[in-house]
Each structure stands twice: as C-alpha cells, then as structure tokens.
Design an enzyme around this catalytic site. Structure first.
Site, mmCIF file in Angstrom:
data_model
loop_
_atom_site.group_PDB
_atom_site.id
_atom_site.type_symbol
_atom_site.label_atom_id
_atom_site.label_comp_id
_atom_site.label_asym_id
_atom_site.label_seq_id
_atom_site.Cartn_x
_atom_site.Cartn_y
_atom_site.Cartn_z
ATOM 1 N N LYS A 183 -3.342 0.680 -13.040
ATOM 2 C CA LYS A 183 -4.116 1.231 -11.925
ATOM 3 C C LYS A 183 -5.546 1.593 -12.358
ATOM 4 C CE LYS A 183 -0.711 0.478 -9.247
ATOM 5 N NZ LYS A 183 0.578 1.090 -9.343
HETATM 6 C C1 LIG Z 1 1.959 1.224 -8.658
HETATM 7 C C2 LIG Z 1 2.422 1.358 -7.264
HETATM 8 C C3 LIG Z 1 3.289 2.389 -6.851
HETATM 9 C C4 LIG Z 1 4.030 3.285 -7.787
HETATM 10 O O1 LIG Z 1 3.336 3.939 -8.714
HETATM 11 P P1 LIG Z 1 4.036 4.380 -10.089
HETATM 12 O O2 LIG Z 1 3.063 5.354 -10.653
HETATM 13 O O3 LIG Z 1 4.214 3.146 -10.912
HETATM 14 O O4 LIG Z 1 5.334 5.011 -9.757
HETATM 15 C C5 LIG Z 1 3.559 2.517 -5.507
HETATM 16 N N1 LIG Z 1 3.045 1.677 -4.607
HETATM 17 C C6 LIG Z 1 2.227 0.675 -4.949
HETATM 18 C C7 LIG Z 1 1.669 -0.207 -3.876
HETATM 19 C C8 LIG Z 1 1.906 0.472 -6.291
HETATM 20 O O5 LIG Z 1 1.131 -0.575 -6.640
#
Ligand SMILES: *Cc1c(COP(=O)(O)O)cnc(C)c1O
Length: 383
Positions: A183
C-alpha cells in the site's frame, strides 16, 4: 531484457524508518502505547478525520466496522465483487450475505445508481471501494445512504492521499485504510479506521482490545492494576508501537511518495497510449486527486490473441512482475461453490476479471524501469 526482476510493488523504506523503529525498541515499550497514539493523531490530521483508530490490519478495521454496525445473520451488505477478498469474507463470517454490485467498466468502481438497485429491507451496510487510489464520488452515495438509513463504510485501502474536490478520502463518514507493504505507506501490517461518527469510534476502540474499552498502555500509564472490565466480547486488533513508529516516519513522506507515484503513472499513460491492446483505466477527472496505489491495465485479449495469464507469465519470463487486482471475489472457489452467481450477472466485473493486470508502480522506480515495462509489453505482444 532486464537483468534484475522488477516487482510490481516494493515498500519504500529508509534509514529514517529504521531509526524510528530502533527508538521504540530502545524504549522498552513495544506494544500499543505512545507511538500508536501519536500515529493516530498525525493520521487524523493528515486525513482531516474526526477520529482515527490504529489497528493490526485494514481487514481488522473492516471487521470492527461491520461488528460495530451489528452486521449479522439475516443482513445483506452491498459491496463490489471486483475487490480484495477481505470485506466479503468478513460479511460471510458475520453470518450475513454479500450482495455484489457491478462496477463501471472503465473505473472498476460502483456508482450510486448501481448500488441503489442492490438495496433491500435486509441491507445493513454498504462497502464501496476507492479502486486503485481513485477517489469515489461519495456525494450521491452518501445521500442514498442517508435517504435509506444505511451506513456506508468506505474501503479506502488504496486511497490514502486521494481527494475529491480537494476533500481527502477519510475526512467524512467512515473509511478504512491499510498499511500492508504493497500500500502507499506501510507499517509491515496495519490499518486505520477513520470516522466522524463518535458512537462508532467508541465502539471500535472498545472492540479492538478484548472489549475492555482501554488498551494496555492506558493501564500502564495510570500505574495501577487493570481495573478494566469486558463490556462486550472483543478482539485483539491493536497496533503495536513498533508498527506505529514505522507508520509515523512513512506518513512524513506520504506527499513525496504520492508525487512520485503520480509522475510514474503519467509516464505510463503517455508511453502506453499507442499500444492498442493495452487499455488503462479512465484517467482521473478534473475533480479528482488520484493516489495512484496501482497502475491497472486491461489486456484486449482478442486483439492480443493471448490470455491475460499468458501475458503475465511472459512478462515474468523477462523479469517484469505484475499483479492481479483483482480476480473477482465471486469467482473464487468458495464463492463459486457457496454463493453461485449466474454468469453474466456482473458483466463489467467479469469482463475485467479476465483482462485485468497491474503494472509495477512504487516510488523507488525509475523512468528507465517504466521504459523496460513498456518495451517488454511491446515485445510480448509482437510474438
Ligand atoms: C489491502 C486491501 C485490504 C486489506 O488490507 P489489509 O491491511 O491487508 O488487511 C482491503 N481491501 C482492499 C481493497 C485492499 O486492497
């Protein structure tokens, strides 16, 4: 061909990040404490949110939001299938039913009109996704939600730094961010729930730590035996100070990361423009500031004469990594077996699910790297 493999994503970690973490280790307090509290404050300021709760993951944030809204058996939650599996899994685990809204073909996002068609008396919540870092237009969705009395939880995992009409994602309503290493900023694993709803905030704070309403640090700083009682059964979703310290130093570079992501994305758009088999998503409209979490393209499989999977394999063979965001959730095995949806019900989702592919995009990439990706794509399509 490149000598070195180019991953589709890589976190941008610095010596400053390492110092920040080392400081926490030296302090002797490694779980939720002063750094987590400070990260919540800084993040809340950065996003302009009413309140922010630091958590173990974005998934934890979505889980707590659904729990705090009392989503359970007999309820429907409307969300796209063109998303990561988190929200949908959680809806099912809560005993509720996911109702999939189709997305727009070229933005991969739901619209208020499509959502409206999915609502019923059973609808308990709506979970739209700011896809790839593009900010959804929330106005129409919010008025739909308030007209029908249905709360909205924005999946903002991709959208840290995104704005619409100058308003940051997360500053109004309730939104969940993720700090997974792919992210826009990372804490290793982590997430943040932002909300302007005081009641929801209180409930999430309580639920994140065993339902006690206080976390370990509160008790320590008060210097007395733990008096907190379970107010309702809760989870163990607090963020450690180790992760928060990393988050604090990453957040300081968010503007720099975003600017670099944008530069690289614009370069891709320019260099891919003459490759007719490659269809990028709609570029951001003039009201949108895109966070460029992902650079998503669709392969025109007819023109290219090869499947998306073969396309990705061929790029891999010449040291270009790609990502798949996402295989539609309703097409995963469990959902095919337990929640079968007649083919053709979600035409835009299915169309994209077969063609979609994410090209490498992260702040440490160079213009040469973008050139390598584009050259490899041209080469792959020529064969
Ligand atoms: C990465 C992601 C999540 C979840 O995040 P985590 O921190 O990995 O639990 C939820 N929704 C979307 C669209 C994502 O890309």
């Amino acid at each position: 061909m490149r000598n070195e493999f180019l991953p589709f994503s890589r976190p941008c970690l610095s010596a400053e990040d390492a110092d920040s973490v080392r400081e926490v280790l030296a302090s002797g307090w490694v779980t939720t404490g002063p750094k987590a509290a400070l990260f919540e404050d800084r993040f809340r300021e950065a996003v302009g949110a009413g309140g922010a709760v630091a958590l173990a993951s974005g998934t934890a944030g979505l889980h707590l939001a659904l729990k705090a809204l009392d989503v359970g058996p007999g309820d429907d939650v409307v969300t796209p299938s063109m998303t990561w599996v988190s929200a949908v899994n959680l809806i099912v685990l809560a005993g509720a039913r996911p109702v999939f809204a189709d997305v727009e073909r070229d933005s991969l996002m739901v619209s208020a009109e499509t959502l409206e068609g999915c609502l019923s008396d059973r609808t308990k919540a709506i979970v739209p996704v700011h896809f790839a870092g593009a900010p959804l237009d929330m106005d129409a969705m919010r008025s739909l939600g308030s007209r029908r009395g249905i709360p909205i939880v924005e999946d903002a995992a991709h959208a840290l730094g995104a704005r619409r009409r100058g308003v940051p994602v997360g500053s109004r309503g309730s939104a969940v961010f993720s700090f997974h290493p792919s992210k826009n900023i990372t804490t290793g694993e982590g997430g943040m729930l932002c909300t302007d709803d005081e009641k929801l905030l209180e409930r999430v704070r309580r639920l994140k730590f065993h339902g006690l309403g206080k976390d370990a640090y509160d008790r320590q700083s008060q210097g007395r035996a733990p008096l907190a009682e379970v107010l309702e059964p809760g989870f163990k979703y607090n963020m450690t100070d180790i992760a928060a310290a990393l988050g604090l130093s990453q957040l300081r570079r968010l503007a720099e990361f975003s600017a670099r992501r944008r530069e690289l994305a614009l370069l891709y758009l320019e260099r891919l423009a003459d490759i007719e088999e490659i269809l990028p998503l709609l570029p951001p409209d003039s009201n949108a500031e895109h966070a460029w979490h992902l650079f998503v393209v669709r392969l025109d499989i007819n023109k290219a004469g090869l499947s998306r999977d073969v396309f990705m394999e061929r790029l891999r063979a010449v040291n270009i990594g790609t990502g798949l965001h996402f295989k539609a959730v309703h097409l995963h095995r469990y959902y095919r077996e337990h929640l079968p949806i007649p083919p053709g019900s979600l035409p835009n989702t299915e169309w994209n699910s077969e063609r979609i592919c994410s090209l490498p995009l992260f702040p440490d990439m160079t213009e040469e790297d973008v050139g390598d990706v584009v050259a490899a794509i041209k080469e792959t399509l020529k064969r």
